[in-house]
Design a protein around this motif. Structure first.
Motif, short mmCIF file in Angstrom:
data_model
loop_
_atom_site.label_atom_id
_atom_site.label_comp_id
_atom_site.label_asym_id
_atom_site.label_seq_id
_atom_site.Cartn_x
_atom_site.Cartn_y
_atom_site.Cartn_z
N GLY A 155 1.36 -1.49 0.01
CA GLY A 155 -0.09 0.53 -0.08
C GLY A 155 0.52 1.23 -0.13
N LEU A 156 1.89 1.61 0.64
CA LEU A 156 2.82 2.62 0.85
C LEU A 156 3.75 2.67 -0.12
N ALA A 157 4.44 1.48 -1.66
CA ALA A 157 4.25 1.94 -2.46
C ALA A 157 3.39 1.96 -3.47
N VAL A 158 2.18 2.08 -3.39
CA VAL A 158 1.58 2.13 -4.12
C VAL A 158 0.79 3.27 -4.12
N SER A 159 1.10 4.16 -2.78
CA SER A 159 0.75 5.49 -3.13
C SER A 159 1.91 6.09 -2.98
N LEU A 160 2.63 5.64 -2.61
CA LEU A 160 4.63 6.38 -3.14
C LEU A 160 4.48 6.62 -4.19
N GLN A 161 4.20 5.76 -5.67
CA GLN A 161 4.37 5.57 -7.22
C GLN A 161 3.54 6.31 -7.98
N SER A 162 1.63 6.36 -7.11
CA SER A 162 1.25 7.38 -7.67
C SER A 162 1.48 9.09 -6.73
N SER A 163 1.88 9.39 -5.93
CA SER A 163 2.41 10.51 -5.65
C SER A 163 3.27 11.27 -6.46
N MET A 164 4.45 9.93 -6.80
CA MET A 164 5.65 10.25 -7.36
C MET A 164 5.29 11.34 -9.18
N SER A 165 4.45 9.53 -9.67
CA SER A 165 4.18 10.19 -11.06
C SER A 165 3.36 11.50 -11.31
N ALA A 166 2.65 11.93 -10.28
CA ALA A 166 2.28 13.08 -10.28
C ALA A 166 3.19 14.47 -10.20
N ASP A 167 3.76 14.21 -9.51
CA ASP A 167 4.86 14.78 -8.95
C ASP A 167 6.00 14.82 -9.91
N MET A 168 6.30 14.30 -10.47
CA MET A 168 6.89 14.26 -12.37
C MET A 168 6.25 14.50 -13.55
N THR A 169 4.93 15.10 -13.70
CA THR A 169 4.52 15.44 -14.47
C THR A 169 3.80 16.93 -14.04
N GLY A 170 4.10 17.35 -12.75
CA GLY A 170 3.51 18.72 -12.39
C GLY A 170 2.13 18.91 -12.33
N VAL A 171 1.11 17.17 -12.33
CA VAL A 171 -0.02 17.71 -12.30
C VAL A 171 -0.58 17.77 -10.58
#
Length: 119
Positions: free
Chosen positions: A103-119
């Motif tokens: 669950g932590l890895a899923v939330s980190l992946q979602s937040s990192m992809s959002a941060d990388m795209t600037g959304v």
């Protein structure tokens, strides 16, 4: 003209990466949500019960081995106690920690992809 082309190509690239990040975030979140289903929890509980049964059998075997080694003067009560404590922690945590780490890895992946795209 090239600045406009660069702007649109960057925008399209950013949107594609954001779409892929959202897609994989939703897919991983769906995988994590499976652990909330009652039948999956029952399967995890089955393996937890199996682990506790093996732990009890391991303690019995360790106590017999300690008794046999103590007759020869080579018994180590510290090692026995430490191994029992390590086994307790392993059995107590092996059904909960992997699910929470997923669950932590899923939330980190979602937040990192959002941060990388600037959304």
């Amino acid at each position: 003209m090239t600045k406009i082309f660069d702007y649109f190509s960057d925008l399209i690239y950013q949107k594609i990466i954001a779409l892929l990040g959202d897609f994989f975030g939703v897919m991983n979140a769906t995988g994590y949500d499976l652990f909330g289903l009652p039948w999956v929890r029952q399967i995890v509980q089955l393996f937890s019960n199996l682990g506790w049964a093996l732990f009890v059998v391991g303690i019995i075997v360790a106590l017999f081995e300690f008794a046999i080694e103590s007759q020869n003067g080579r018994g180590d009560p510290k090692a026995l106690a430490l191994n029992i404590i390590k086994g307790f922690f392993a059995v107590n945590l092996f059904c909960n920690v992997p699910v929470q780490l997923y669950g932590l890895a899923v939330s980190l992946q979602s937040s990192m992809s959002a941060d990388m795209t600037g959304v």
